[in-house]
Structure formats: C-alpha cells, structure tokens
Scaffold this motif. Structure first.
Motif, PDB file in Angstrom:
ATOM      1  N   SER A  14       0.731  -1.194   0.089  1.00 19.11           N
ATOM      2  CA  SER A  14       0.045  -0.072  -0.165  1.00 19.11           C
ATOM      3  C   SER A  14       0.788   1.402  -0.036  1.00 19.11           C
ATOM      4  CB  SER A  14      -1.070  -0.248   1.170  1.00 19.11           C
ATOM      5  OG  SER A  14      -1.504   1.215   1.412  1.00 19.11           O
ATOM      6  N   LYS A  15       1.944   1.277   0.688  1.00 23.13           N
ATOM      7  CA  LYS A  15       2.782   2.327   0.850  1.00 23.13           C
ATOM      8  C   LYS A  15       3.555   2.647  -0.476  1.00 23.13           C
ATOM      9  CE  LYS A  15       3.259   2.277   5.831  1.00 23.13           C
ATOM     10  NZ  LYS A  15       3.963   1.780   7.059  1.00 23.13           N
ATOM     11  N   LEU A  16       3.914   1.527  -1.187  1.00 22.41           N
ATOM     12  CA  LEU A  16       4.695   1.708  -2.400  1.00 22.41           C
ATOM     13  C   LEU A  16       3.908   2.069  -3.477  1.00 22.41           C
ATOM     14  CD1 LEU A  16       7.012  -1.576  -2.042  1.00 22.41           C
ATOM     15  CD2 LEU A  16       7.646   0.836  -1.953  1.00 22.41           C
ATOM     16  N   ILE A  17       2.570   1.771  -3.743  1.00 24.44           N
ATOM     17  CA  ILE A  17       1.934   1.800  -4.827  1.00 24.44           C
ATOM     18  C   ILE A  17       0.769   3.024  -4.492  1.00 24.44           C
ATOM     19  CG2 ILE A  17       2.318  -0.240  -5.952  1.00 24.44           C
ATOM     20  CD1 ILE A  17      -0.534  -1.061  -5.183  1.00 24.44           C
ATOM     21  N   LYS A  18       0.821   3.439  -3.291  1.00 20.11           N
ATOM     22  CA  LYS A  18      -0.010   4.735  -2.922  1.00 20.11           C
ATOM     23  C   LYS A  18      -1.634   4.401  -2.879  1.00 20.11           C
ATOM     24  CE  LYS A  18       3.740   7.250  -2.293  1.00 20.11           C
ATOM     25  NZ  LYS A  18       4.785   6.624  -1.619  1.00 20.11           N
ATOM     26  N   TYR A  19      -1.967   3.076  -3.033  1.00 17.83           N
ATOM     27  CA  TYR A  19      -3.357   2.684  -2.804  1.00 17.83           C
ATOM     28  C   TYR A  19      -3.385   2.195  -1.256  1.00 17.83           C
ATOM     29  CZ  TYR A  19      -4.260   2.521  -7.839  1.00 17.83           C
ATOM     30  OH  TYR A  19      -4.546   2.726  -9.204  1.00 17.83           O
ATOM     31  N   ASP A  20      -5.029   2.574  -0.771  1.00 19.14           N
ATOM     32  CA  ASP A  20      -5.273   2.073   0.458  1.00 19.14           C
ATOM     33  C   ASP A  20      -5.144   0.501   0.400  1.00 19.14           C
ATOM     34  OD1 ASP A  20      -7.748   1.374   2.284  1.00 19.14           O
ATOM     35  OD2 ASP A  20      -6.780   3.191   2.953  1.00 19.14           O
ATOM     36  N   SER A  21      -4.905   0.022   1.633  1.00 20.56           N
ATOM     37  CA  SER A  21      -4.825  -1.263   1.869  1.00 20.56           C
ATOM     38  C   SER A  21      -6.065  -1.984   1.707  1.00 20.56           C
ATOM     39  CB  SER A  21      -4.314  -1.708   3.487  1.00 20.56           C
ATOM     40  OG  SER A  21      -3.053  -1.303   3.521  1.00 20.56           O
ATOM     41  N   ARG A  22      -7.309  -1.360   1.816  1.00 17.99           N
ATOM     42  CA  ARG A  22      -8.523  -2.158   1.660  1.00 17.99           C
ATOM     43  C   ARG A  22      -8.813  -2.159   0.254  1.00 17.99           C
ATOM     44  NH1 ARG A  22     -13.529   0.577   4.585  1.00 17.99           N
ATOM     45  NH2 ARG A  22     -15.285  -0.599   3.471  1.00 17.99           N
ATOM     46  N   THR A  23      -8.289  -0.956  -0.483  1.00 17.97           N
ATOM     47  CA  THR A  23      -8.491  -1.207  -1.857  1.00 17.97           C
ATOM     48  C   THR A  23      -7.666  -2.276  -2.595  1.00 17.97           C
ATOM     49  OG1 THR A  23      -8.962   1.338  -1.994  1.00 17.97           O
ATOM     50  CG2 THR A  23      -8.332   0.076  -4.056  1.00 17.97           C
ATOM     51  N   ILE A  24      -6.629  -2.433  -2.241  1.00 19.42           N
ATOM     52  CA  ILE A  24      -5.988  -3.840  -2.613  1.00 19.42           C
ATOM     53  C   ILE A  24      -6.479  -5.060  -2.242  1.00 19.42           C
ATOM     54  CG2 ILE A  24      -3.577  -4.889  -2.473  1.00 19.42           C
ATOM     55  CD1 ILE A  24      -2.136  -2.180  -1.590  1.00 19.42           C
ATOM     56  N   ARG A  25      -7.018  -5.297  -1.108  1.00 19.46           N
ATOM     57  CA  ARG A  25      -7.897  -6.318  -0.701  1.00 19.46           C
ATOM     58  C   ARG A  25      -9.060  -6.590  -1.497  1.00 19.46           C
ATOM     59  NH1 ARG A  25      -5.749  -4.912   4.402  1.00 19.46           N
ATOM     60  NH2 ARG A  25      -7.698  -3.978   4.943  1.00 19.46           N
ATOM     61  N   GLU A  26      -9.626  -5.653  -1.655  1.00 14.33           N
ATOM     62  CA  GLU A  26     -11.091  -5.792  -2.129  1.00 14.33           C
ATOM     63  C   GLU A  26     -11.478  -5.361  -3.595  1.00 14.33           C
ATOM     64  OE1 GLU A  26     -13.431  -3.139   0.364  1.00 14.33           O
ATOM     65  OE2 GLU A  26     -13.067  -4.109   1.924  1.00 14.33           O
ATOM     66  N   ARG A  27     -10.517  -4.699  -4.197  1.00 13.02           N
ATOM     67  CA  ARG A  27     -10.316  -4.240  -5.608  1.00 13.02           C
ATOM     68  C   ARG A  27      -9.670  -4.674  -6.520  1.00 13.02           C
ATOM     69  NH1 ARG A  27     -11.993   1.398  -6.924  1.00 13.02           N
ATOM     70  NH2 ARG A  27     -12.676   0.312  -8.688  1.00 13.02           N
ATOM     71  N   LEU A  28      -8.294  -4.928  -5.949  1.00  9.70           N
ATOM     72  CA  LEU A  28      -6.965  -5.112  -6.764  1.00  9.70           C
ATOM     73  C   LEU A  28      -6.862  -6.936  -6.607  1.00  9.70           C
ATOM     74  CD1 LEU A  28      -4.721  -2.168  -6.255  1.00  9.70           C
ATOM     75  CD2 LEU A  28      -6.388  -2.486  -8.290  1.00  9.70           C
ATOM     76  N   LYS A  29      -6.826  -7.419  -5.745  1.00  6.81           N
ATOM     77  CA  LYS A  29      -6.521  -8.763  -5.425  1.00  6.81           C
ATOM     78  C   LYS A  29      -7.423  -9.520  -6.178  1.00  6.81           C
ATOM     79  CE  LYS A  29      -7.081 -11.543  -1.645  1.00  6.81           C
ATOM     80  NZ  LYS A  29      -7.931 -12.385  -2.344  1.00  6.81           N
ATOM     81  N   ASP A  30      -7.103 -10.482  -7.146  1.00  4.01           N
ATOM     82  CA  ASP A  30      -8.125 -11.430  -8.032  1.00  4.01           C
ATOM     83  C   ASP A  30      -8.383 -10.760  -9.119  1.00  4.01           C
ATOM     84  OD1 ASP A  30      -6.998 -13.517  -6.110  1.00  4.01           O
ATOM     85  OD2 ASP A  30      -8.696 -13.203  -4.998  1.00  4.01           O
ATOM     86  N   SER A  31      -8.345  -9.411  -9.427  1.00  7.54           N
ATOM     87  CA  SER A  31      -8.771  -8.897 -10.601  1.00  7.54           C
ATOM     88  C   SER A  31      -7.628  -8.447 -11.299  1.00  7.54           C
ATOM     89  CB  SER A  31      -9.594  -7.802 -10.343  1.00  7.54           C
ATOM     90  OG  SER A  31      -8.971  -6.727  -9.438  1.00  7.54           O
ATOM     91  N   VAL A  32      -6.574  -7.541 -10.747  1.00  3.96           N
ATOM     92  CA  VAL A  32      -5.338  -7.261 -11.548  1.00  3.96           C
ATOM     93  C   VAL A  32      -4.115  -7.858 -10.868  1.00  3.96           C
ATOM     94  CG1 VAL A  32      -6.067  -5.325 -12.647  1.00  3.96           C
ATOM     95  CG2 VAL A  32      -5.126  -5.024 -10.291  1.00  3.96           C
ATOM     96  N   LEU A  33      -4.299  -8.397  -9.413  1.00  6.07           N
ATOM     97  CA  LEU A  33      -3.188  -8.939  -8.956  1.00  6.07           C
ATOM     98  C   LEU A  33      -3.536 -10.401  -8.726  1.00  6.07           C
ATOM     99  CD1 LEU A  33      -2.321  -5.963  -6.089  1.00  6.07           C
ATOM    100  CD2 LEU A  33      -1.321  -6.574  -8.121  1.00  6.07           C
TER     101      LEU A  33
END
Length: 81
Positions: A14-33
């Motif tokens: 989250s700190k490296l890509i400037k996205y909220d941790s929740r966004t990573i877990r809920e929106r990016l994981k399993d769609s783009v990650l």
C-alpha cells in the motif's frame, strides 16, 4: 541468475503503490493482482505476501499501453503521426 523476490504485506505494498490497503484487498486482489503471479499464500495459509517485482513490471507495462489505441488488424496505434 538472481531469483530473489521482494515479499510485501498488504500494508507495505500500500505504501509503495499509494493505494489504500483495503482497496488492494477488495478491488485489486484477484482482478489485476493474481495469485501465483503477484502474490502467494506461503505454506498454504491465510497470510498473503505480494511479490514486488512482478507487480512493478506489470504496473509499468499497463501504464505504457494505456494510451495505445487497438487497431482492427490486431496492432495498436500510439497516436503518433
């Protein structure tokens, strides 16, 4: 050949890509990650570790192709004359 990987928690990524941790877990994981490419679950557990090098590589490649216009012949136009 150096095959070392940089493993990151969701908060570290989250700190490296400037996205909220929740966004990573809920929106990016399993769609783009994707599991096995961008993240792993060590020892089959619940904990997720993100692989920095593939994420960084894909971020750059998506960014470079963001301005490409798909053509009917399968190529792309970058808008240059």
């Amino acid at each position: 050949m150096n095959t070392s990987q940089t493993y990151l928690t969701t908060e570290e990524l989250s700190k490296l890509i400037k996205y909220d941790s929740r966004t990573i877990r809920e929106r990016l994981k399993d769609s783009v990650l994707l599991e096995g490419i961008h993240y792993i679950r060590p020892f089959g557990g619940r904990k997720i570790l993100y692989l920095w090098e593939p994420i960084q590589k894909d971020m750059k490649s998506y960014s470079a192709s963001a301005f490409a216009i798909p053509m009917a012949n399968g190529g792309v136009s970058n808008g240059a004359y």
